[in-house]
Design a protein around this motif. Structure first.
Motif, PDB file in Angstrom:
ATOM      1  N   GLU A  32      49.542  -9.074  71.261  1.00 49.90           N
ATOM      2  CA  GLU A  32      48.175  -9.143  70.734  1.00 49.90           C
ATOM      3  C   GLU A  32      47.378 -10.110  71.592  1.00 49.90           C
ATOM      4  OE1 GLU A  32      48.436  -8.384  66.010  1.00 49.90           O
ATOM      5  OE2 GLU A  32      49.163 -10.331  66.678  1.00 49.90           O
ATOM      6  N   GLU A  33      46.187  -9.687  71.990  1.00 53.31           N
ATOM      7  CA  GLU A  33      45.275 -10.535  72.754  1.00 53.31           C
ATOM      8  C   GLU A  33      44.202 -11.066  71.824  1.00 53.31           C
ATOM      9  OE1 GLU A  33      43.291  -8.285  75.769  1.00 53.31           O
ATOM     10  OE2 GLU A  33      45.027  -8.256  77.061  1.00 53.31           O
ATOM     11  N   PRO A  34      43.875 -12.347  71.917  1.00 54.23           N
ATOM     12  CA  PRO A  34      42.754 -12.842  71.120  1.00 54.23           C
ATOM     13  C   PRO A  34      41.430 -12.344  71.723  1.00 54.23           C
ATOM     14  CG  PRO A  34      43.670 -14.599  72.461  1.00 54.23           C
ATOM     15  CD  PRO A  34      44.533 -13.403  72.677  1.00 54.23           C
ATOM     16  N   VAL A  35      40.523 -11.895  70.871  1.00 50.64           N
ATOM     17  CA  VAL A  35      39.191 -11.463  71.293  1.00 50.64           C
ATOM     18  C   VAL A  35      38.173 -12.015  70.304  1.00 50.64           C
ATOM     19  CG1 VAL A  35      39.919  -9.356  72.484  1.00 50.64           C
ATOM     20  CG2 VAL A  35      39.376  -9.260  70.065  1.00 50.64           C
ATOM     21  N   PRO A  45      45.693  -5.631  69.233  1.00 48.14           N
ATOM     22  CA  PRO A  45      47.099  -5.293  69.477  1.00 48.14           C
ATOM     23  C   PRO A  45      47.243  -4.206  70.542  1.00 48.14           C
ATOM     24  CG  PRO A  45      46.355  -4.244  67.463  1.00 48.14           C
ATOM     25  CD  PRO A  45      45.206  -5.082  67.975  1.00 48.14           C
ATOM     26  N   PHE A  46      48.340  -4.280  71.281  1.00 46.90           N
ATOM     27  CA  PHE A  46      48.658  -3.229  72.243  1.00 46.90           C
ATOM     28  C   PHE A  46      50.158  -3.202  72.480  1.00 46.90           C
ATOM     29  CE2 PHE A  46      47.822  -7.014  74.761  1.00 46.90           C
ATOM     30  CZ  PHE A  46      48.804  -6.999  75.731  1.00 46.90           C
ATOM     31  N   ILE A  47      50.620  -2.087  73.023  1.00 44.07           N
ATOM     32  CA  ILE A  47      52.011  -1.991  73.452  1.00 44.07           C
ATOM     33  C   ILE A  47      52.032  -1.576  74.912  1.00 44.07           C
ATOM     34  CG2 ILE A  47      53.029  -1.491  71.192  1.00 44.07           C
ATOM     35  CD1 ILE A  47      53.255   1.470  72.091  1.00 44.07           C
ATOM     36  N   THR A  69      51.195   0.828  60.575  1.00 43.66           N
ATOM     37  CA  THR A  69      50.712   1.989  61.318  1.00 43.66           C
ATOM     38  C   THR A  69      49.484   1.612  62.141  1.00 43.66           C
ATOM     39  OG1 THR A  69      51.520   3.469  59.593  1.00 43.66           O
ATOM     40  CG2 THR A  69      49.866   4.367  61.096  1.00 43.66           C
ATOM     41  N   TYR A  70      49.473   2.105  63.374  1.00 41.10           N
ATOM     42  CA  TYR A  70      48.374   1.867  64.317  1.00 41.10           C
ATOM     43  C   TYR A  70      47.942   3.205  64.903  1.00 41.10           C
ATOM     44  CZ  TYR A  70      50.232  -2.922  64.335  1.00 41.10           C
ATOM     45  OH  TYR A  70      50.696  -4.162  63.980  1.00 41.10           O
ATOM     46  N   LYS A  71      46.703   3.271  65.337  1.00 44.61           N
ATOM     47  CA  LYS A  71      46.195   4.420  66.084  1.00 44.61           C
ATOM     48  C   LYS A  71      45.908   3.975  67.511  1.00 44.61           C
ATOM     49  CE  LYS A  71      45.931   7.589  62.857  1.00 44.61           C
ATOM     50  NZ  LYS A  71      46.663   8.831  62.901  1.00 44.61           N
ATOM     51  N   VAL A  72      46.209   4.842  68.473  1.00 45.85           N
ATOM     52  CA  VAL A  72      45.944   4.558  69.882  1.00 45.85           C
ATOM     53  C   VAL A  72      44.458   4.752  70.143  1.00 45.85           C
ATOM     54  CG1 VAL A  72      46.397   5.275  72.258  1.00 45.85           C
ATOM     55  CG2 VAL A  72      48.257   5.248  70.580  1.00 45.85           C
ATOM     56  N   LYS A  73      43.818   3.716  70.690  1.00 42.31           N
ATOM     57  CA  LYS A  73      42.386   3.760  70.955  1.00 42.31           C
ATOM     58  C   LYS A  73      42.037   3.741  72.439  1.00 42.31           C
ATOM     59  CE  LYS A  73      41.275   4.246  66.787  1.00 42.31           C
ATOM     60  NZ  LYS A  73      40.695   5.521  66.366  1.00 42.31           N
ATOM     61  N   ARG A  74      43.006   3.383  73.268  1.00 42.73           N
ATOM     62  CA  ARG A  74      42.779   3.373  74.713  1.00 42.73           C
ATOM     63  C   ARG A  74      44.117   3.519  75.409  1.00 42.73           C
ATOM     64  NH1 ARG A  74      38.993  -0.760  78.060  1.00 42.73           N
ATOM     65  NH2 ARG A  74      39.446   0.113  80.099  1.00 42.73           N
ATOM     66  N   ILE A  75      44.128   4.279  76.492  1.00 46.98           N
ATOM     67  CA  ILE A  75      45.352   4.538  77.245  1.00 46.98           C
ATOM     68  C   ILE A  75      45.103   4.145  78.696  1.00 46.98           C
ATOM     69  CG2 ILE A  75      47.011   6.297  77.978  1.00 46.98           C
ATOM     70  CD1 ILE A  75      45.808   7.979  75.534  1.00 46.98           C
ATOM     71  N   GLU A  76      45.964   3.273  79.222  1.00 45.17           N
ATOM     72  CA  GLU A  76      45.862   2.861  80.619  1.00 45.17           C
ATOM     73  C   GLU A  76      47.227   2.976  81.269  1.00 45.17           C
ATOM     74  OE1 GLU A  76      44.428  -1.138  80.713  1.00 45.17           O
ATOM     75  OE2 GLU A  76      42.538  -0.637  79.756  1.00 45.17           O
ATOM     76  N   THR A  85      49.883   1.172  79.051  1.00 46.15           N
ATOM     77  CA  THR A  85      49.411   0.200  78.070  1.00 46.15           C
ATOM     78  C   THR A  85      48.563   0.960  77.070  1.00 46.15           C
ATOM     79  OG1 THR A  85      49.408  -1.576  79.708  1.00 46.15           O
ATOM     80  CG2 THR A  85      48.095  -1.922  77.705  1.00 46.15           C
ATOM     81  N   LEU A  86      48.938   0.870  75.806  1.00 41.90           N
ATOM     82  CA  LEU A  86      48.231   1.567  74.736  1.00 41.90           C
ATOM     83  C   LEU A  86      47.556   0.540  73.840  1.00 41.90           C
ATOM     84  CD1 LEU A  86      51.022   4.126  73.758  1.00 41.90           C
ATOM     85  CD2 LEU A  86      49.336   4.302  75.592  1.00 41.90           C
ATOM     86  N   GLN A  87      46.241   0.529  73.853  1.00 41.40           N
ATOM     87  CA  GLN A  87      45.495  -0.359  72.960  1.00 41.40           C
ATOM     88  C   GLN A  87      45.497   0.272  71.578  1.00 41.40           C
ATOM     89  OE1 GLN A  87      41.635  -1.661  74.322  1.00 41.40           O
ATOM     90  NE2 GLN A  87      40.961  -1.928  72.238  1.00 41.40           N
ATOM     91  N   LEU A  88      45.779  -0.546  70.568  1.00 41.84           N
ATOM     92  CA  LEU A  88      45.978  -0.050  69.224  1.00 41.84           C
ATOM     93  C   LEU A  88      44.937  -0.583  68.247  1.00 41.84           C
ATOM     94  CD1 LEU A  88      49.828  -0.726  69.065  1.00 41.84           C
ATOM     95  CD2 LEU A  88      48.690   1.390  69.766  1.00 41.84           C
TER      96      LEU A  88
END
Length: 91
Positions: A32-35, A45-47, A69-76, A85-88
């Motif tokens: 998890e990155e602080p924003v 959160p990301f994986i 449960t998380y949803k993928v919001k960005r794929i890199e 890297t999947l932003q969740l």
């Protein structure tokens, strides 16, 4: 360029943990990155996982980690196209 064996990094006995991505178990590293949004501190959160494990991932794919449960919001993908890297977003 990363040339190491990715199995070491994504070994659940080492750095990774098991999560499910669209009902398929994969090894991933959760973080998890602080924003800051509108002066409010939160965490993004990301994986990270092997790109081959996320080959069919799409926007809004489902990730389950420790019952959450998380949803993928960005794929890199990294410059080698070996790590995804999947932003969740937590549901």
């Amino acid at each position: 360029m990363l040339t190491e064996d990715l199995d070491t990094f994504f070994d659940v006995d080492e750095f990774a943990e098991q999560v499910t991505l669209d009902s398929v178990a994969i090894s991933a590293i959760f973080s998890e990155e602080p924003v800051e949004v509108d002066f409010v501190q939160t965490k993004k959160p990301f994986i990270r996982c092997k790109a081959s494990d996320a080959a069919s991932v799409q926007f809004n794919s489902t990730v389950v980690r420790n019952g959450a449960t998380y949803k993928v919001k960005r794929i890199e993908r990294d410059e080698t196209s070996r790590i995804a890297t999947l932003q969740l977003e937590k549901q």
